[in-house]
Design a protein around this motif. Structure first.
Motif, PDB file in Angstrom:
ATOM      1  N   PHE A  26       0.826  -1.211   0.000  1.00 50.78           N
ATOM      2  CA  PHE A  26       0.000   0.000   0.000  1.00 50.78           C
ATOM      3  C   PHE A  26       0.860   1.260   0.000  1.00 50.78           C
ATOM      4  N   LEU A  27       1.919   1.261   0.797  1.00 50.41           N
ATOM      5  CA  LEU A  27       2.771   2.448   0.909  1.00 50.41           C
ATOM      6  C   LEU A  27       3.747   2.581  -0.262  1.00 50.41           C
ATOM      7  N   SER A  28       4.023   1.460  -0.927  1.00 50.16           N
ATOM      8  CA  SER A  28       5.013   1.427  -2.017  1.00 50.16           C
ATOM      9  C   SER A  28       6.428   1.694  -1.515  1.00 50.16           C
ATOM     10  N   TYR A  29       6.641   1.532  -0.234  1.00 53.66           N
ATOM     11  CA  TYR A  29       7.984   1.520   0.359  1.00 53.66           C
ATOM     12  C   TYR A  29       7.884   0.686   1.628  1.00 53.66           C
ATOM     13  N   LYS A  30       9.025   0.308   2.191  1.00 55.92           N
ATOM     14  CA  LYS A  30       9.019  -0.519   3.386  1.00 55.92           C
ATOM     15  C   LYS A  30       9.384   0.300   4.622  1.00 55.92           C
ATOM     16  N   PRO A  31       8.413   0.534   5.500  1.00 61.11           N
ATOM     17  CA  PRO A  31       8.772   1.087   6.800  1.00 61.11           C
ATOM     18  C   PRO A  31       9.431  -0.022   7.613  1.00 61.11           C
ATOM     19  N   VAL A  32       9.899   0.283   8.809  1.00 56.75           N
ATOM     20  CA  VAL A  32      10.383  -0.769   9.689  1.00 56.75           C
ATOM     21  C   VAL A  32       9.230  -1.164  10.613  1.00 56.75           C
ATOM     22  N   PHE A  33       8.941  -2.444  10.671  1.00 54.60           N
ATOM     23  CA  PHE A  33       7.919  -2.954  11.585  1.00 54.60           C
ATOM     24  C   PHE A  33       8.597  -3.400  12.875  1.00 54.60           C
ATOM     25  N   CYS A  34       8.001  -3.019  13.999  1.00 63.15           N
ATOM     26  CA  CYS A  34       8.602  -3.357  15.280  1.00 63.15           C
ATOM     27  C   CYS A  34       7.543  -3.835  16.263  1.00 63.15           C
ATOM     28  N   ILE A  35       8.015  -4.353  17.395  1.00 64.37           N
ATOM     29  CA  ILE A  35       7.111  -4.908  18.393  1.00 64.37           C
ATOM     30  C   ILE A  35       7.826  -4.953  19.737  1.00 64.37           C
ATOM     31  N   ASP A  36       7.053  -4.860  20.821  1.00 62.41           N
ATOM     32  CA  ASP A  36       7.581  -5.079  22.170  1.00 62.41           C
ATOM     33  C   ASP A  36       7.528  -6.576  22.440  1.00 62.41           C
ATOM     34  N   GLN A  37       8.595  -7.267  22.155  1.00 64.44           N
ATOM     35  CA  GLN A  37       8.639  -8.712  22.399  1.00 64.44           C
ATOM     36  C   GLN A  37       9.813  -8.994  23.331  1.00 64.44           C
ATOM     37  N   GLU A  38       9.615  -8.588  24.593  1.00 62.20           N
ATOM     38  CA  GLU A  38      10.652  -8.787  25.606  1.00 62.20           C
ATOM     39  C   GLU A  38      10.671 -10.232  26.094  1.00 62.20           C
ATOM     40  N   GLY A  39       9.495 -10.866  26.080  1.00 58.30           N
ATOM     41  CA  GLY A  39       9.281 -12.123  26.779  1.00 58.30           C
ATOM     42  C   GLY A  39       8.520 -11.851  28.063  1.00 58.30           C
ATOM     43  N   GLY A  40       7.959 -12.898  28.651  1.00 61.38           N
ATOM     44  CA  GLY A  40       7.226 -12.728  29.904  1.00 61.38           C
ATOM     45  C   GLY A  40       5.990 -11.876  29.739  1.00 61.38           C
ATOM     46  N   ILE A  41       5.770 -10.975  30.704  1.00 59.51           N
ATOM     47  CA  ILE A  41       4.537 -10.191  30.714  1.00 59.51           C
ATOM     48  C   ILE A  41       4.444  -9.212  29.550  1.00 59.51           C
ATOM     49  N   VAL A  42       5.571  -8.878  28.919  1.00 54.88           N
ATOM     50  CA  VAL A  42       5.535  -8.006  27.742  1.00 54.88           C
ATOM     51  C   VAL A  42       5.842  -8.857  26.511  1.00 54.88           C
ATOM     52  N   SER A  43       4.822  -9.568  26.072  1.00 55.91           N
ATOM     53  CA  SER A  43       4.893 -10.430  24.882  1.00 55.91           C
ATOM     54  C   SER A  43       3.658 -10.165  24.039  1.00 55.91           C
ATOM     55  N   ARG A  44       3.822  -9.488  22.931  1.00 50.49           N
ATOM     56  CA  ARG A  44       2.673  -9.190  22.064  1.00 50.49           C
ATOM     57  C   ARG A  44       2.288 -10.408  21.225  1.00 50.49           C
ATOM     58  N   PHE A  45       3.287 -11.156  20.763  1.00 48.49           N
ATOM     59  CA  PHE A  45       2.998 -12.372  20.008  1.00 48.49           C
ATOM     60  C   PHE A  45       2.690 -13.493  20.992  1.00 48.49           C
ATOM     61  N   ARG A  46       1.501 -14.083  20.894  1.00 53.05           N
ATOM     62  CA  ARG A  46       1.123 -15.167  21.790  1.00 53.05           C
ATOM     63  C   ARG A  46       0.556 -16.344  21.001  1.00 53.05           C
ATOM     64  N   LYS A  47      -0.713 -16.264  20.623  1.00 51.89           N
ATOM     65  CA  LYS A  47      -1.347 -17.391  19.955  1.00 51.89           C
ATOM     66  C   LYS A  47      -0.659 -17.696  18.634  1.00 51.89           C
ATOM     67  N   GLY A  48      -0.165 -18.928  18.520  1.00 53.14           N
ATOM     68  CA  GLY A  48       0.521 -19.344  17.308  1.00 53.14           C
ATOM     69  C   GLY A  48       2.013 -19.092  17.322  1.00 53.14           C
ATOM     70  N   PHE A  49       2.507 -18.453  18.396  1.00 57.77           N
ATOM     71  CA  PHE A  49       3.932 -18.156  18.515  1.00 57.77           C
ATOM     72  C   PHE A  49       4.496 -18.842  19.758  1.00 57.77           C
ATOM     73  N   ALA A  50       5.800 -18.923  19.845  1.00 56.37           N
ATOM     74  CA  ALA A  50       6.464 -19.393  21.062  1.00 56.37           C
ATOM     75  C   ALA A  50       6.633 -18.202  21.996  1.00 56.37           C
ATOM     76  N   VAL A  51       6.087 -18.303  23.206  1.00 53.59           N
ATOM     77  CA  VAL A  51       6.182 -17.215  24.178  1.00 53.59           C
ATOM     78  C   VAL A  51       7.368 -17.483  25.099  1.00 53.59           C
ATOM     79  N   ALA A  52       8.236 -16.502  25.227  1.00 51.15           N
ATOM     80  CA  ALA A  52       9.447 -16.662  26.035  1.00 51.15           C
ATOM     81  C   ALA A  52       9.201 -16.277  27.481  1.00 51.15           C
ATOM     82  N   PRO A  53       9.940 -16.866  28.412  1.00 53.57           N
ATOM     83  CA  PRO A  53       9.950 -16.339  29.771  1.00 53.57           C
ATOM     84  C   PRO A  53      10.514 -14.915  29.762  1.00 53.57           C
ATOM     85  N   GLY A  54      10.188 -14.141  30.769  1.00 54.05           N
ATOM     86  CA  GLY A  54      10.697 -12.783  30.858  1.00 54.05           C
ATOM     87  C   GLY A  54      12.165 -12.739  31.233  1.00 54.05           C
TER      88      GLY A  54
END
Length: 535
Positions: A61-89
């Motif tokens: 849509f943008l016709s360029y690539k922004p950088v995609f980011c996420i707070d994936q620290e592990g533990g209580i700050v884990s945005r990826f959950r269902k379908g992903f491996a969740v790390a300990p904090g």
């Protein structure tokens, strides 16, 4: 293709999007701002396949690539959950006493991010958690010494970099000793400059990282103007750029947090941050606000030569960062949530569970209930009179179904296996809840020996702390087994004699804890902070 000054300003915006698909509102925000960075939250995530489609559709849509980011620290700050491996904090990983576990965690998280189009992890946290009552960091930290933090964070970064995922050290210049959560208000740090350089700033000096995330605290030794560090020239330019010689990206912690908004409007915050040295301006949650702040900032940049020069300077840095972050090989989608990744995370979680028995525990010499500090006997459940559990302040993926999802699954399963009643209380624990729990405990103890109590941050919740001490005093000859689901300092509350510490309550941590409680596995972890005096 050269960009206009307005377009360059847009590239300095770091934004969240409203949904999990490229809907009309999302298109309007993207077309208006044309941002350089997009952060994903739970609202944007349904499955690995959906995230991969989502990031690809935005790029097209943008016709360029922004950088995609996420707070994936592990533990209580884990945005990826269902379908992903969740790390300990972080602290759970550190409790394994194996820096290799931090490397493996970073490697697995990096592979799964790369599989769905994410190339920047807003981690690790390098705050040195020197204050047990810290409300915002705690188990997100690797420990309470700079050396521990540097060793484990360095290995985590090494794992990320192995997969060509960029990292971000947070929260500059350090939030380890604050007693106010910057999401809610502005903390004040009264350390001297020498103390900051020796403790809080040491990870930023010793570790190599693509980005720093400045905090919203006020540092009395660094700042003469009473404002958040995220808006401060004295922190962003004088300290980071000039004194430390940092050449990477400065990305603001979300400028919509209470540490900023209690004194600044969104428009004021954006202009102050940009003028004083910030590269990425982070507005994460409100589409109308994002577009209004962008328009206001772009107009100001067009009119002000000084702001225009600052924009050009940050644009050059941001453009180079985005190009580097988006280089490197993608991982296959099948790596997200793979059995191998999930198995590794379970192993690391189990290795970090820690036991603690107080020196004055009645059973220390003749342990009838827990023969060894790291091992619960298989018949432990036969002596359990009742189970008391906090209702969690954050729900994790293991709490499913129509019943109260705030009750830890491990507490439900353990009470069932012990044939014992389960009583719950809120994290703040009202006086009424305290009275009800005390009465239930007295009744239950008339038939069996032991209570088991699950806590979450009892140290910083006075009502929960009082209940814990009350229940511990009911049977001093057979003290309760306390399970600290988050705060590692709960076992040092006066009256607690025997405890297990998990440093978090993700599915993998709860499953590993259940195995310990039922005598199927030991608790081999090592406390990654120094033992405090009693609280």
């Amino acid at each position: 293709m050269s960009l206009s000054l307005s377009e360059k300003t847009g590239r300095l915006f770091f934004i969240g999007l409203p949904s999990a698909s490229l809907d009309d509102e999302t298109k309007t925000v993207l077309e208006t701002i044309r941002p350089g960075a997009i952060i994903l939250f739970v609202r944007n995530i349904e499955s690995p396949e959906q995230v991969a489609r989502y990031t690809d559709s935005i790029n097209r849509f943008l016709s360029y690539k922004p950088v995609f980011c996420i707070d994936q620290e592990g533990g209580i700050v884990s945005r990826f959950r269902k379908g992903f491996a969740v790390a300990p904090g972080a602290m759970a990983v550190s409790a394994t006493n194996d820096p290799g576990a931090a490397y493996e965690t970073g490697l697995i998280l990096g592979k799964e991010m790369r599989a769905v189009g994410i190339t920047w992890d807003l981690a690790p946290v390098v705050d040195v958690n020197s204050l047990p009552q810290n409300p915002g960091i705690g188990v997100r930290s690797y420990g309470d010494t700079p050396q521990r933090v540097i060793e484990y964070a360095g290995q985590f970064i090494k794992g990320l970099h192995q997969t060509h995922v960029s990292c971000c050290l947070k929260h500059f210049p350090g939030l380890g000793r604050v007693d106010v959560d910057p999401h809610l208000g502005r903390p004040v740090v009264n350390l001297t400059k020498a103390e900051l350089l020796r403790e809080e700033l040491k990870p930023y000096i010793d570790l190599e990282a693509e980005a720093f995330m400045p905090s919203h605290a006020f540092y009395t030794a660094l700042q003469t103007v009473d404002e958040p560090a995220s808006l401060s020239k004295e922190v962003l330019m004088d300290l980071a750029r000039k004194e430390l010689g940092y050449k990477g990206i400065l990305v603001a912690d979300a400028l919509g947090m209470g540490g900023v908004t209690q004194n600044f409007s969104a428009e004021q915050a954006a202009l102050a941050a940009l003028a004083n040295g910030m590269d990425f301006l982070s507005f994460c949650h409100n589409s109308e606000e994002q577009m209004q702040v962008f328009r206001n900032t772009a107009a100001a940049v067009e009119k002000d030569e000084t702001l225009a020069r600052r924009t050009e300077e940050s644009f050059a840095r941001v453009s180079a960062f985005i190009e580097r972050a988006n280089s490197g090989k993608a991982e296959p989608l099948s790596s997200a949530g793979s059995p191998e990744h999930i198995s590794a995370m379970k192993r690391i979680a189990a290795a970090g569970i820690t036991s603690r028995i107080a020196p004055d525990c009645p059973n220390l010499q003749n342990r009838e209930s827990i023969p060894d500090p790291s091992e619960v006997p298989a018949d432990f459940t036969k002596n359990v009179a009742a189970v008391f559990s906090v209702r969690l302040t954050r729900q994790v993926e293991v709490e499913e179904g129509s019943e109260d999802r705030s009750i830890p699954q491990v507490a439900k399963d353990f009470a069932s296996s012990a044939g014992a009643p389960l009583y719950t209380f809120s994290a703040d624990c009202t006086e009424e809840e305290q009275a009800e729990a005390e009465a239930a405990a007295k009744k239950a103890l008339s038939s069996r020996k032991r209570l088991v109590i699950f806590t979450e941050d009892a140290l910083i919740h006075p009502g929960q702390k009082k209940l814990l001490q009350t229940l511990c005093a009911l049977s001093p000859e057979n003290p309760p087994l306390v399970v600290a689901l988050r705060n590692p300092y709960d076992p040092w509350i006066c009256g607690v004699k025997q405890a297990l510490i998990t440093y978090g309550y993700e599915r993998i941590s709860q499953q590993a804890l259940f195995d310990v409680l039922t005598g199927k596995a030991p608790a081999p972890g090592k406390l990654p902070v120094k033992e405090p005096d009693s609280f």
